[in-house]
Design a protein around this motif. Structure first.
Motif: not given
Length: 501
Positions: A139-144, A146-148
């Protein structure tokens, strides 16, 4: 299109109008595909966090199939999830800037799916804790990643509202997790050792659906041209333009300008760190302030939510979920209804006002609570109003750090500030607020509210001074890429007008 820069000293520079072509696109089915394929991951995060909180009591019961206590679920498991999210954001954030958005947002979703499926199969505490960490890691990797990707694919005039609504969709997952838990934990429907596993299984099913859509989401053309893949970027943007022209039955307007860059296959971490903290120190202070402020305000409320209702208002523990669903709905409505204003009234006005309003309203709630003027319903109403504004502010923190730093640093910047904010909420939050809200002393809970309100208000004041006017501007106009060689005579890559400082 991309071509060698005229008049350059060497043949290593390329001029491209890809950013301007992306920013002048009208909203289309292609953009909806991006939003659905990438943005829905926040629903999974909200689902995950809420489910674990709601099943803690069931897992600690005899016959659950897992020998753990409720304290271990809300303590050890929650801390490991947070630690995994922080580690995953930093690890995958670095890889995302280096190897591309698409490759990493496929990998991070696969990590999440695998870890969640393994959590559903837990047979021992160590297994459950291990895969809670790995779920957070994904999930933490998704934040980086996906947002970018979202910010680089969405036209500049829509970027603010889309980013806010997507980040706010976390609360749709929270509502779903609450309602799902009510059904799955009903022993009249499912055995005690099966129902809680089904809640995690649903997360896997939703993740697989997202994966089916996400496989059609392309790489960011902005990332491609920066990393020497100009022909791929050109081909992708041309294809998208043709699809949108066919959909809208009209020709697209000409792009507003070009940017000249020196393509680089990779950029070292030292260069990224120096760029973020040396070239843009005020923006770094802004990002830290926004993330820490929202983390403490949310934890001032959410860590004591259930205890406050049961201890001070005699609400049954079994009924607190209904109050939470109401609060979660308020959280989602904030970004949904206020998001457009971030693109019209502007970032500085809206970021500062949402932070200041939520902080001041929480101070007011603390005062009313201290006076004994609230009951369970009116306390929940106060929380809803506070979090209506706070949720829009918190979502704008993610928007801010994803658009105010150069493209080569974007995912890593998101990861760093997300990790700081998450650590503040998941580590400092429990230490500061847990004992205060469980003590049963009105003054302790008032103090918890005031700490969260003070930090949120302080972040709002920082935004008044330092927030960047990013509304309607190309990402390259807000922060020139590290690889940028020069600007064309047409000005910035923004289709919305001339560059601004």
């Amino acid at each position: 299109m991309a071509r060698p820069a005229p008049g350059s000293a060497g043949d290593d520079t390329v001029s491209t109008d890809v950013p301007a072509r992306l920013d002048r696109l009208p909203w289309s089915r292609w953009h909806w595909m991006i939003v659905i394929g990438l943005g829905t991951v926040w629903i999974l995060d909200g689902l995950e966090v809420t489910i674990v909180g709601n099943i803690a009591g069931r897992l600690s019961e005899k016959g659950s199939g897992l020998a753990v206590t409720a304290a271990q679920i809300t303590g050890i498991a929650a801390a490991l999830y947070v630690a995994g999210a922080c580690a995953g954001a930093l690890f995958f954030g670095w890889l995302t800037d280096r190897f591309g958005r698409r490759k990493l947002f496929m990998i991070t979703l696969a990590v999440y799916l695998t870890a969640t499926a393994m959590t559903a199969l837990s047979f021992a505490p160590w297994w459950f804790f291990t895969f809670r960490f790995l779920t957070g890691f994904g999930i933490g990797g998704e934040y980086a990643a996906i947002n970018s990707a979202i910010d680089e694919l969405i036209p500049s005039r829509f970027r603010g509202r889309v980013d806010l609504i997507i980040n706010g969709s976390y609360w749709l997952g929270a509502i779903g997790g609450s309602l799902l838990s009510v059904v799955a934990l009903n022993t009249d429907l499912f055995p005690a050792n099966i129902g809680w596993r089904l809640t995690f299984a649903l997360g896997v099913v939703l993740g697989l659906v997202i994966l089916l859509v996400r496989r059609h989401v392309p790489e960011s053309p902005r990332w491609q041209y920066i990393h020497g893949r100009g022909e791929e970027a050109e081909g992708l943007v041309t294809e998208v333009e043709h699809r949108i022209e066919a959909e809208k039955q009209t020709d697209l307007p000409p792009p507003g300008g070009e940017i000249t860059i020196r393509p680089r296959l990779s950029i070292g971490f030292g260069v990224i760190a120096r760029t973020v903290f040396t070239k843009y120190p005020k923006r770094a202070v802004l990002g830290l302030s926004l993330f820490v402020g929202q983390a403490f305000l949310y934890n001032a409320i959410t860590f004591g939510f259930g205890n406050i209702l049961t201890t001070f208002f005699n609400v049954s523990a079994g009924d607190t979920g209904y109050y939470f669903a109401v609060i979660a709905a308020g959280n989602f409505l904030g970004p949904l209804l206020l998001g457009r204003l971030f693109d019209t009234l502007g970032r500085r006005v809206m970021i500062s006002s949402t932070y200041l309003l939520s902080g001041l309203l929480l101070f007011g709630t603390a005062w009313l609570f201290d006076r004994g003027s609230l009951d369970a319903t009116t306390m929940t109403a106060c929380w809803c109003v506070v979090l209506f504004f706070a949720s829009a502010g918190a979502s704008s923190a993610y928007l801010t750090v994803s658009e105010i730093f150069p493209m080569e640093t974007r995912a890593m910047a998101i990861a760093f500030f997300y990790a700081v904010g998450t650590a503040a909420g998941g580590i400092s939050g429990p230490l500061v607020f847990s004992d205060l809200t469980k003590s049963g002393v009105v003054g302790d809970t008032v103090l918890a509210f005031c700490v969260g309100a003070a930090l949120m208000t302080a972040a709002g004041l920082v935004a008044v001074a330092l927030a960047v006017k990013a509304e309607g501007r190309s990402l390259e106009d807000i922060a020139a890429p590290i690889s940028s060689a020069s600007r064309s005579s047409a000005g910035s890559a923004s289709a919305s007008g001339p560059a601004r400082a």
